[in-house]
Enzyme design. Structure first.
Site, PDB file in Angstrom:
ATOM      1  N   THR A  13       0.816  -1.217   0.000  1.00  0.00           N
ATOM      2  CA  THR A  13       0.000   0.000   0.000  1.00  0.00           C
ATOM      3  C   THR A  13       0.849   1.265   0.000  1.00  0.00           C
ATOM      4  OG1 THR A  13      -1.766  -1.154   1.189  1.00  0.00           O
ATOM      5  CG2 THR A  13      -1.806   1.237   1.271  1.00  0.00           C
ATOM      6  N   ASP A  57       1.912  -7.294  -4.087  1.00  0.00           N
ATOM      7  CA  ASP A  57       1.058  -7.304  -2.908  1.00  0.00           C
ATOM      8  C   ASP A  57       1.732  -8.193  -1.874  1.00  0.00           C
ATOM      9  OD1 ASP A  57      -1.200  -8.618  -1.216  1.00  0.00           O
ATOM     10  OD2 ASP A  57      -2.171  -6.897  -2.164  1.00  0.00           O
ATOM     11  N   SER A  58       1.619  -7.845  -0.613  1.00  0.00           N
ATOM     12  CA  SER A  58       2.346  -8.618   0.399  1.00  0.00           C
ATOM     13  C   SER A  58       1.877 -10.067   0.476  1.00  0.00           C
ATOM     14  CB  SER A  58       2.235  -7.960   1.776  1.00  0.00           C
ATOM     15  OG  SER A  58       0.930  -8.055   2.289  1.00  0.00           O
ATOM     16  N   THR A  89       1.703  -4.655   4.405  1.00  0.00           N
ATOM     17  CA  THR A  89       1.568  -4.893   5.840  1.00  0.00           C
ATOM     18  C   THR A  89       1.102  -6.298   6.210  1.00  0.00           C
ATOM     19  OG1 THR A  89      -0.692  -4.011   5.832  1.00  0.00           O
ATOM     20  CG2 THR A  89       1.090  -2.463   6.303  1.00  0.00           C
ATOM     21  N   CYS A 275      -2.668 -17.871  22.344  1.00  0.00           N
ATOM     22  CA  CYS A 275      -2.719 -16.603  23.066  1.00  0.00           C
ATOM     23  C   CYS A 275      -1.694 -15.632  22.487  1.00  0.00           C
ATOM     24  CB  CYS A 275      -2.443 -16.811  24.548  1.00  0.00           C
ATOM     25  SG  CYS A 275      -3.656 -17.848  25.381  1.00  0.00           S
TER      26      CYS A 275
END
Length: 339
Positions: A13, A57-58, A89, A275
């Protein structure tokens, strides 16, 4: 003396601008970044740009591209004081983790950054992320680089790359490092927490090791899951198994039978937690004893992104002495807390 930084543009981006005729985002020529962002000329460092021929694009970034980046950094290592990688990202934490294992005995900064909005957008976060990343990539204390590791800079925070995860697709503050402190913060002053920075534990020279095996599978368990799916995957060399809490899984005869069969077949099982914060502790609960019994590997507090890329790097890598399990539990470059 001005420090020299190589800016490697991969896509994402941050390198987009809006075509106001179509309303769509399109990549712009990053060779013209100095026209798009004239503030770069005010930073006390020399910047040269190395763009990918085709911006990606990532979601298209993977082992091939990690090797390309690591190899290019190795080629240019002596010619630059720091490296800045502009990246999409969504998979930046994977790339940062992989590069941290590939770039051995690093003595210079390798910073990854991106943005949530395109650089041409009126409200973009791209300019601050890029400009401050350049500061960190060129930050030296006399003749020694302050940052000597692969790091991610995003929304005023500098984080250890192999400790990061993207937790928001909406907010500018998109990255967390839940099990390791922030390395630095950008405010009125550019701060660095020197006590938390990584330093290579050896005096060996910098080298690049691009070994990556793709015989690694990641699986997140869930209540009611049928583990017999594992038996349908032939030649699975490493299974990164994301389990509940501090290392628990279903306490059934079938579970034990299937996991034992995997181990008997030679599959290494790395156990990590679902977690975000905390890690694995075999034996804390009865439902974690199975992993100790079958010789599974505790991932401790490693992130999923780091566990996957570490396993890919270590599997069948001739550059490491000892077994896969012996090397996986080591803290190679700050990716896991030491017991």
């Amino acid at each position: 003396m001005k420090r020299k930084v190589l800016l490697i543009y991969t896509g994402g981006t941050i390198g987009m601008e809006k075509n106001y005729e179509t309303g769509s985002l399109q990549a712009f020529d990053f060779g013209n970044i100095f026209e798009k962002l004239p503030e770069m000329k005010l930073i006390e460092c020399e910047v040269e740009v190395y763009p990918f021929k085709k911006p990606l694009d990532s979601s298209d970034m993977g082992p091939k591209e990690w090797k390309m980046i690591a190899t290019h950094i190795g080629k240019e290592y002596e010619n630059y004081d720091g490296f800045l990688i502009l990246h999409g990202t969504d998979t930046m934490s994977y790339s940062a983790s992989a590069l941290s294992f590939m770039l051995k005995n690093l003595r210079k900064p390798v910073i990854l950054t991106g943005s949530q909005l395109p650089i041409g957008d009126l409200r973009t976060d791209a300019k601050e992320n890029l400009l401050t990343s350049l500061y960190y990539a060129s930050l030296y204390d006399q003749d020694e680089a302050v940052i000597q590791e692969v790091a991610v800079y995003f929304e005023y925070k500098l984080l250890r790359g192999n400790r990061t995860l993207k937790y928001s697709a909406e907010f500018f503050d998109a990255y967390q490092s839940p099990n390791y402190p922030v390395l630095g913060q950008s405010g009125v002053h550019l701060n660095v927490e020197k006590d938390f920075l990584w330093r290579s534990k050896t005096d060996q020279p910098f080298t690049v090791d691009t070994h990556i095996s793709q015989d690694v599978l990641f699986w997140r368990i869930f209540p009611g899951m049928h583990l017999n799916h594992f038996t349908e995957i032939p030649n699975m060399k490493v299974l990164v198994l994301q389990v509940f809490g501090s290392g628990t899984i279903f306490n059934t005869v079938q579970t034990k039978k299937i996991l034992q069969a995997l181990r008997k077949n030679g599959t290494e099982i790395v156990v990590i937690s679902q977690c975000v914060s905390g890690g694995i502790s075999f034996g804390k609960y009865t439902n974690s004893n199975i992993f100790r019994e079958i010789g599974a590997i505790s991932g401790n507090d490693i992130t999923a992104e780091s566990a996957i890329t570490k396993a890919m790097h270590l599997l069948d890598n001739p550059n490491y002495e000892g077994s896969f399990a012996e090397n996986f539990v080591k803290n190679l470059c700050g990716e896991v807390s030491e017991n």
